[in-house]
Design a protein around this motif. Structure first.
Motif, PDB file in Angstrom:
ATOM      1  N   ALA A 116     -23.135 -30.430  28.917  1.00 38.37           N
ATOM      2  CA  ALA A 116     -22.603 -31.798  28.882  1.00 38.37           C
ATOM      3  C   ALA A 116     -21.128 -31.714  28.532  1.00 38.37           C
ATOM      4  O   ALA A 116     -20.761 -31.610  27.369  1.00 38.37           O
ATOM      5  CB  ALA A 116     -23.355 -32.636  27.861  1.00 38.37           C
ATOM      6  N   THR A 152     -29.104 -42.212  37.552  1.00 38.28           N
ATOM      7  CA  THR A 152     -28.791 -40.780  37.602  1.00 38.28           C
ATOM      8  C   THR A 152     -28.661 -40.293  39.026  1.00 38.28           C
ATOM      9  O   THR A 152     -29.472 -40.623  39.897  1.00 38.28           O
ATOM     10  CB  THR A 152     -29.891 -39.969  36.880  1.00 38.28           C
ATOM     11  OG1 THR A 152     -29.963 -40.417  35.525  1.00 38.28           O
ATOM     12  CG2 THR A 152     -29.589 -38.485  36.898  1.00 38.28           C
ATOM     13  N   THR A 154     -24.878 -39.563  34.985  1.00 36.05           N
ATOM     14  CA  THR A 154     -25.724 -40.655  34.520  1.00 36.05           C
ATOM     15  C   THR A 154     -24.825 -41.785  34.045  1.00 36.05           C
ATOM     16  O   THR A 154     -23.975 -41.584  33.180  1.00 36.05           O
ATOM     17  CB  THR A 154     -26.652 -40.210  33.383  1.00 36.05           C
ATOM     18  OG1 THR A 154     -27.434 -39.104  33.827  1.00 36.05           O
ATOM     19  CG2 THR A 154     -27.574 -41.346  32.962  1.00 36.05           C
ATOM     20  N   TRP A 212     -19.345 -43.606  29.818  1.00 37.23           N
ATOM     21  CA  TRP A 212     -20.295 -42.823  30.609  1.00 37.23           C
ATOM     22  C   TRP A 212     -21.347 -42.224  29.702  1.00 37.23           C
ATOM     23  O   TRP A 212     -21.045 -41.733  28.626  1.00 37.23           O
ATOM     24  CB  TRP A 212     -19.565 -41.692  31.318  1.00 37.23           C
ATOM     25  CG  TRP A 212     -18.943 -42.119  32.591  1.00 37.23           C
ATOM     26  CD1 TRP A 212     -17.929 -43.006  32.749  1.00 37.23           C
ATOM     27  CD2 TRP A 212     -19.293 -41.686  33.886  1.00 37.23           C
ATOM     28  NE1 TRP A 212     -17.618 -43.149  34.062  1.00 37.23           N
ATOM     29  CE2 TRP A 212     -18.447 -42.341  34.789  1.00 37.23           C
ATOM     30  CE3 TRP A 212     -20.234 -40.806  34.380  1.00 37.23           C
ATOM     31  CZ2 TRP A 212     -18.527 -42.155  36.157  1.00 37.23           C
ATOM     32  CZ3 TRP A 212     -20.297 -40.612  35.729  1.00 37.23           C
ATOM     33  CH2 TRP A 212     -19.456 -41.287  36.608  1.00 37.23           C
ATOM     34  N   SER A 213     -22.582 -42.220  30.174  1.00 33.51           N
ATOM     35  CA  SER A 213     -23.650 -41.606  29.394  1.00 33.51           C
ATOM     36  C   SER A 213     -23.512 -40.086  29.418  1.00 33.51           C
ATOM     37  O   SER A 213     -23.399 -39.462  28.387  1.00 33.51           O
ATOM     38  CB  SER A 213     -25.016 -42.019  29.936  1.00 33.51           C
ATOM     39  OG  SER A 213     -25.181 -43.406  29.810  1.00 33.51           O
ATOM     40  N   THR A 214     -23.546 -39.494  30.619  1.00 34.17           N
ATOM     41  CA  THR A 214     -23.424 -38.038  30.698  1.00 34.17           C
ATOM     42  C   THR A 214     -22.775 -37.598  31.998  1.00 34.17           C
ATOM     43  O   THR A 214     -22.812 -38.308  33.013  1.00 34.17           O
ATOM     44  CB  THR A 214     -24.796 -37.321  30.634  1.00 34.17           C
ATOM     45  OG1 THR A 214     -25.569 -37.714  31.757  1.00 34.17           O
ATOM     46  CG2 THR A 214     -25.530 -37.605  29.352  1.00 34.17           C
ATOM     47  N   CYS A 215     -22.198 -36.450  31.942  1.00 32.98           N
ATOM     48  CA  CYS A 215     -21.787 -35.688  33.113  1.00 32.98           C
ATOM     49  C   CYS A 215     -22.063 -34.243  32.742  1.00 32.98           C
ATOM     50  O   CYS A 215     -21.345 -33.666  31.918  1.00 32.98           O
ATOM     51  CB  CYS A 215     -20.318 -35.895  33.452  1.00 32.98           C
ATOM     52  SG  CYS A 215     -19.809 -34.872  34.849  1.00 32.98           S
ATOM     53  N   SER A 216     -23.129 -33.709  33.290  1.00 29.42           N
ATOM     54  CA  SER A 216     -23.513 -32.336  32.979  1.00 29.42           C
ATOM     55  C   SER A 216     -23.363 -31.481  34.228  1.00 29.42           C
ATOM     56  O   SER A 216     -23.706 -31.910  35.325  1.00 29.42           O
ATOM     57  CB  SER A 216     -24.964 -32.269  32.500  1.00 29.42           C
ATOM     58  OG  SER A 216     -25.125 -33.016  31.319  1.00 29.42           O
ATOM     59  N   VAL A 223     -18.740 -33.986  29.495  1.00 27.90           N
ATOM     60  CA  VAL A 223     -18.137 -35.280  29.795  1.00 27.90           C
ATOM     61  C   VAL A 223     -16.873 -35.532  28.981  1.00 27.90           C
ATOM     62  O   VAL A 223     -15.930 -36.151  29.466  1.00 27.90           O
ATOM     63  CB  VAL A 223     -19.169 -36.419  29.627  1.00 27.90           C
ATOM     64  CG1 VAL A 223     -19.543 -36.623  28.176  1.00 27.90           C
ATOM     65  CG2 VAL A 223     -18.664 -37.698  30.230  1.00 27.90           C
TER      66      VAL A 223
END
Length: 135
Positions: free
Chosen positions: A23, A98, A93, A9-13, A25
């Protein structure tokens, strides 16, 4: 677009109670989110199959993770769930796609398993009436 796994995964904010995106994640071990729509059955008695209308859009989020009380990590973000009534931006994301929604979190339960694990699960629901839209 190609088929992809859920790895990397790119991000989890998620915003903390002051509105600062964090962030977190790395603290999550499992994430689920949904963007369901309500439906209304409008089937006339002259039909042999359902007729439906789409109604309101919704979004839900649930994150399960490992307790982390380091500065600006998951515990800092969720420790105020029970004492504040703030909307929080949740931004996911994945591979450049997104989804950002204003959500309310309704609980921050901690679980200490018999094996010694300390985990949390946080449920979030759409808060502001904006239709969830991937960008």
């Amino acid at each position: 677009m190609a088929k992809e796994s859920g790895l990397g995964w790119s991000t989890c904010s998620i915003d903390d109670s002051s509105g600062t995106a964090r962030a977190i994640v790395n603290d999550f071990t499992n994430i689920s989110f949904a963007t369901p729509r309500g439906v209304q059955d409008v089937t006339g008695i002259d039909k042999s199959a359902y007729e439906r209308l789409l109604l309101l859009a919704d979004a839900t989020f649930e994150g399960t993770g490992v307790f982390n009380d380091a500065s600006n990590m998951s515990h800092d973000v969720f420790k105020t769930v029970s004492s504040t009534s703030v909307q929080r931006t949740v931004t996911l994301t994945v591979s450049g796609q997104t989804l950002a929604n204003e959500m309310i979190f309704t609980d921050y339960p901690l679980t200490r398993a018999a094996s010694g694990e300390l985990t949390f699960t946080v449920p979030g629901q759409l808060a502001n009436g904006s239709v969830p839209t991937w960008a």
